[in-house]
Design a protein around this motif. Structure first.
Motif, PDB file in Angstrom:
ATOM      1  N   THR A   4     -65.593  -8.345 -39.784  1.00  0.00           N
ATOM      2  CA  THR A   4     -64.193  -9.277 -39.888  1.00  0.00           C
ATOM      3  C   THR A   4     -64.504 -10.481 -41.659  1.00  0.00           C
ATOM      4  O   THR A   4     -63.460  -9.880 -41.705  1.00  0.00           O
ATOM      5  CB  THR A   4     -64.048 -10.410 -38.910  1.00  0.00           C
ATOM      6  OG1 THR A   4     -65.367 -11.413 -38.505  1.00  0.00           O
ATOM      7  CG2 THR A   4     -63.272  -9.327 -37.796  1.00  0.00           C
ATOM      8  N   GLU A 124     -68.485 -16.857 -34.339  1.00  0.00           N
ATOM      9  CA  GLU A 124     -66.800 -17.606 -34.371  1.00  0.00           C
ATOM     10  C   GLU A 124     -67.267 -17.646 -32.770  1.00  0.00           C
ATOM     11  O   GLU A 124     -67.676 -17.627 -32.288  1.00  0.00           O
ATOM     12  CB  GLU A 124     -67.286 -16.083 -33.898  1.00  0.00           C
ATOM     13  CG  GLU A 124     -66.863 -14.030 -34.992  1.00  0.00           C
ATOM     14  CD  GLU A 124     -66.061 -12.763 -34.107  1.00  0.00           C
ATOM     15  OE1 GLU A 124     -65.172 -12.583 -34.966  1.00  0.00           O
ATOM     16  OE2 GLU A 124     -66.415 -12.701 -33.248  1.00  0.00           O
ATOM     17  N   TRP A 130     -60.608 -19.709 -23.889  1.00  0.00           N
ATOM     18  CA  TRP A 130     -60.833 -18.036 -24.719  1.00  0.00           C
ATOM     19  C   TRP A 130     -60.844 -16.922 -23.221  1.00  0.00           C
ATOM     20  O   TRP A 130     -59.989 -16.246 -23.991  1.00  0.00           O
ATOM     21  CB  TRP A 130     -61.959 -17.513 -25.723  1.00  0.00           C
ATOM     22  CG  TRP A 130     -63.630 -17.639 -24.859  1.00  0.00           C
ATOM     23  CD1 TRP A 130     -63.920 -18.320 -24.761  1.00  0.00           C
ATOM     24  CD2 TRP A 130     -63.442 -16.547 -24.926  1.00  0.00           C
ATOM     25  NE1 TRP A 130     -65.501 -18.241 -23.961  1.00  0.00           N
ATOM     26  CE2 TRP A 130     -65.120 -15.923 -23.983  1.00  0.00           C
ATOM     27  CE3 TRP A 130     -63.485 -15.336 -25.333  1.00  0.00           C
ATOM     28  CZ2 TRP A 130     -65.582 -15.913 -23.917  1.00  0.00           C
ATOM     29  CZ3 TRP A 130     -64.473 -13.961 -24.732  1.00  0.00           C
ATOM     30  CH2 TRP A 130     -65.265 -13.989 -24.240  1.00  0.00           C
ATOM     31  N   GLU A 131     -61.202 -17.494 -22.111  1.00  0.00           N
ATOM     32  CA  GLU A 131     -61.314 -15.731 -21.358  1.00  0.00           C
ATOM     33  C   GLU A 131     -60.018 -15.840 -20.708  1.00  0.00           C
ATOM     34  O   GLU A 131     -59.845 -14.825 -20.078  1.00  0.00           O
ATOM     35  CB  GLU A 131     -62.335 -16.034 -20.333  1.00  0.00           C
ATOM     36  CG  GLU A 131     -63.594 -15.936 -21.085  1.00  0.00           C
ATOM     37  CD  GLU A 131     -65.189 -15.657 -20.460  1.00  0.00           C
ATOM     38  OE1 GLU A 131     -65.558 -14.360 -19.834  1.00  0.00           O
ATOM     39  OE2 GLU A 131     -65.321 -16.799 -19.923  1.00  0.00           O
ATOM     40  N   GLY A 136     -55.559 -11.322 -24.452  1.00  0.00           N
ATOM     41  CA  GLY A 136     -57.046 -10.753 -25.121  1.00  0.00           C
ATOM     42  C   GLY A 136     -56.965 -10.418 -26.459  1.00  0.00           C
ATOM     43  O   GLY A 136     -57.880  -9.989 -27.008  1.00  0.00           O
ATOM     44  N   ARG A 137     -56.161 -12.163 -26.864  1.00  0.00           N
ATOM     45  CA  ARG A 137     -57.083 -12.176 -28.669  1.00  0.00           C
ATOM     46  C   ARG A 137     -57.929 -12.124 -28.330  1.00  0.00           C
ATOM     47  O   ARG A 137     -58.693 -12.230 -29.803  1.00  0.00           O
ATOM     48  CB  ARG A 137     -55.700 -12.847 -28.714  1.00  0.00           C
ATOM     49  CG  ARG A 137     -56.535 -14.649 -28.584  1.00  0.00           C
ATOM     50  CD  ARG A 137     -55.725 -15.433 -28.715  1.00  0.00           C
ATOM     51  NE  ARG A 137     -54.423 -15.616 -28.467  1.00  0.00           N
ATOM     52  CZ  ARG A 137     -52.997 -16.772 -28.011  1.00  0.00           C
ATOM     53  NH1 ARG A 137     -53.611 -17.253 -29.170  1.00  0.00           N
ATOM     54  NH2 ARG A 137     -51.489 -16.164 -28.177  1.00  0.00           N
ATOM     55  N   GLU A 139     -60.664 -11.125 -26.518  1.00  0.00           N
ATOM     56  CA  GLU A 139     -61.597 -10.503 -25.969  1.00  0.00           C
ATOM     57  C   GLU A 139     -63.032  -9.887 -27.135  1.00  0.00           C
ATOM     58  O   GLU A 139     -63.625  -9.504 -26.414  1.00  0.00           O
ATOM     59  CB  GLU A 139     -61.298  -8.947 -25.223  1.00  0.00           C
ATOM     60  CG  GLU A 139     -60.268  -8.566 -26.320  1.00  0.00           C
ATOM     61  CD  GLU A 139     -59.508  -7.266 -25.581  1.00  0.00           C
ATOM     62  OE1 GLU A 139     -59.077  -6.527 -25.870  1.00  0.00           O
ATOM     63  OE2 GLU A 139     -59.402  -8.078 -24.171  1.00  0.00           O
ATOM     64  N   ASP A 140     -62.495  -8.996 -28.185  1.00  0.00           N
ATOM     65  CA  ASP A 140     -63.475  -8.651 -29.385  1.00  0.00           C
ATOM     66  C   ASP A 140     -64.577 -10.132 -29.575  1.00  0.00           C
ATOM     67  O   ASP A 140     -64.648 -10.029 -31.413  1.00  0.00           O
ATOM     68  CB  ASP A 140     -62.158  -7.674 -30.073  1.00  0.00           C
ATOM     69  CG  ASP A 140     -62.676  -7.038 -29.267  1.00  0.00           C
ATOM     70  OD1 ASP A 140     -62.979  -6.303 -28.008  1.00  0.00           O
ATOM     71  OD2 ASP A 140     -61.111  -6.257 -29.548  1.00  0.00           O
ATOM     72  N   SER A 141     -64.285 -10.934 -29.820  1.00  0.00           N
ATOM     73  CA  SER A 141     -64.752 -12.573 -30.322  1.00  0.00           C
ATOM     74  C   SER A 141     -64.524 -13.348 -29.600  1.00  0.00           C
ATOM     75  O   SER A 141     -64.712 -14.333 -29.438  1.00  0.00           O
ATOM     76  CB  SER A 141     -64.036 -12.774 -31.143  1.00  0.00           C
ATOM     77  OG  SER A 141     -63.142 -11.777 -32.659  1.00  0.00           O
ATOM     78  N   ARG A 144     -70.039 -16.645 -30.544  1.00  0.00           N
ATOM     79  CA  ARG A 144     -71.257 -16.243 -31.320  1.00  0.00           C
ATOM     80  C   ARG A 144     -71.971 -17.293 -32.471  1.00  0.00           C
ATOM     81  O   ARG A 144     -70.804 -17.300 -33.630  1.00  0.00           O
ATOM     82  CB  ARG A 144     -71.340 -14.796 -31.671  1.00  0.00           C
ATOM     83  CG  ARG A 144     -72.024 -14.553 -32.059  1.00  0.00           C
ATOM     84  CD  ARG A 144     -72.064 -12.373 -32.602  1.00  0.00           C
ATOM     85  NE  ARG A 144     -70.583 -12.344 -33.587  1.00  0.00           N
ATOM     86  CZ  ARG A 144     -71.218 -12.884 -34.779  1.00  0.00           C
ATOM     87  NH1 ARG A 144     -72.018 -12.775 -35.509  1.00  0.00           N
ATOM     88  NH2 ARG A 144     -69.952 -12.937 -35.608  1.00  0.00           N
ATOM     89  N   GLN A 160     -74.502 -13.404 -27.887  1.00  0.00           N
ATOM     90  CA  GLN A 160     -73.425 -11.995 -27.724  1.00  0.00           C
ATOM     91  C   GLN A 160     -74.507 -11.393 -27.134  1.00  0.00           C
ATOM     92  O   GLN A 160     -76.174 -11.718 -27.576  1.00  0.00           O
ATOM     93  CB  GLN A 160     -73.795 -11.820 -29.346  1.00  0.00           C
ATOM     94  CG  GLN A 160     -73.029 -10.050 -29.505  1.00  0.00           C
ATOM     95  CD  GLN A 160     -73.219  -9.829 -31.133  1.00  0.00           C
ATOM     96  OE1 GLN A 160     -73.976 -10.361 -31.707  1.00  0.00           O
ATOM     97  NE2 GLN A 160     -71.422  -9.780 -31.270  1.00  0.00           N
ATOM     98  N   ARG A 162     -77.352  -8.103 -25.879  1.00  0.00           N
ATOM     99  CA  ARG A 162     -77.656  -7.267 -27.022  1.00  0.00           C
ATOM    100  C   ARG A 162     -77.915  -5.809 -25.945  1.00  0.00           C
ATOM    101  O   ARG A 162     -79.065  -6.785 -24.694  1.00  0.00           O
ATOM    102  CB  ARG A 162     -78.090  -6.750 -28.730  1.00  0.00           C
ATOM    103  CG  ARG A 162     -76.870  -7.709 -29.312  1.00  0.00           C
ATOM    104  CD  ARG A 162     -77.811  -7.557 -30.666  1.00  0.00           C
ATOM    105  NE  ARG A 162     -76.416  -8.780 -32.052  1.00  0.00           N
ATOM    106  CZ  ARG A 162     -76.655  -8.771 -33.250  1.00  0.00           C
ATOM    107  NH1 ARG A 162     -78.529  -8.507 -33.345  1.00  0.00           N
ATOM    108  NH2 ARG A 162     -76.057  -9.102 -33.848  1.00  0.00           N
TER     109      ARG A 162
END
Length: 213
Positions: A4, A124, A130-131, A136-137, A139-141, A144, A160, A162
């Protein structure tokens, strides 16, 4: 925020550099502006004929950008790192940029080591709840923090998941945030430069403080 903030930086730098002249080669292909960006990335330099190299012109563009600022302090085990989250710093042939932005309660940014080393942070930090947002604002962030040390090709990751990471081994454990500043504790895992966890490395407890403005 590698997908981003850094993407925004690259796009704005490229677009701004393209406005400093016609930005085109003689054949009208537009490769001139792209060449300037490539020069900065690989550390090469080409004189435009006006006495100022492509690197110098791009540095002028970078110096004029403003993506907010701030600071961060991250402690991992017995080691503390401090980062600038605004402006830029050149280490060797590489220029690192700092960014600190807030949006909808999210604090996100990138920064560089205050002591002039080739160490960077990328993070981020959404609100602690946040959950619970049904839209879902975030959910991709998810929360981390990632630190990369290009001097010795080492890195640390918290928060994060992996491939190769055990659940809960790398996470932001607990934090507070007012939308501009955040602090908390985290569990970090040592990472290889290609993004895989260091084999056999044990998670290390740490803490962080960061803020914009």
């Amino acid at each position: 925020m590698r997908a981003t903030a850094m993407a925004v930086i690259v796009l704005v730098v490229a677009a701004t550099a393209g406005c400093g002249g016609d930005g085109d080669d003689a054949d009208g292909s537009g490769a001139g502006a792209a060449g300037d960006v490539t020069d900065v990335v690989d550390g090469s330099s080409a004189d435009d004929g006006d006495g100022e190299s492509g690197d110098d012109e791009m540095q002028d563009v970078i110096d004029g950008l403003d993506f907010g600022d701030g600071g961060a302090r991250v402690t991992i085990g017995n080691t503390t790192y401090e980062f600038e989250l605004g402006g830029n710093s050149t280490v060797g042939s590489t220029t690192y940029m700092g960014v600190c932005q807030t949006l909808f309660g999210m604090i996100a940014g990138t920064g560089y080591d205050t002591e002039g080393r080739a160490i960077t942070i990328d993070f981020e930090i959404p609100p602690p709840d946040w959950e619970t947002y049904e839209d879902g604002r975030f959910e991709d962030s998810p929360p981390r923090i990632e630190i990369e040390n290009s001097d010795d090709d080492t890195g640390w990751l918290a928060g994060q998941t992996r491939a190769g990471l055990d659940a809960g081994s790398s996470q932001i454990v607990d934090w507070e945030s007012d939308g501009d500043r955040a602090s908390g504790t985290a569990t970090f895992v040592a990472m290889e430069p290609w993004g895989a966890p260091v084999e056999g490395a044990e998670p290390v407890t740490g803490s962080f403080e960061l803020g914009c403005g």
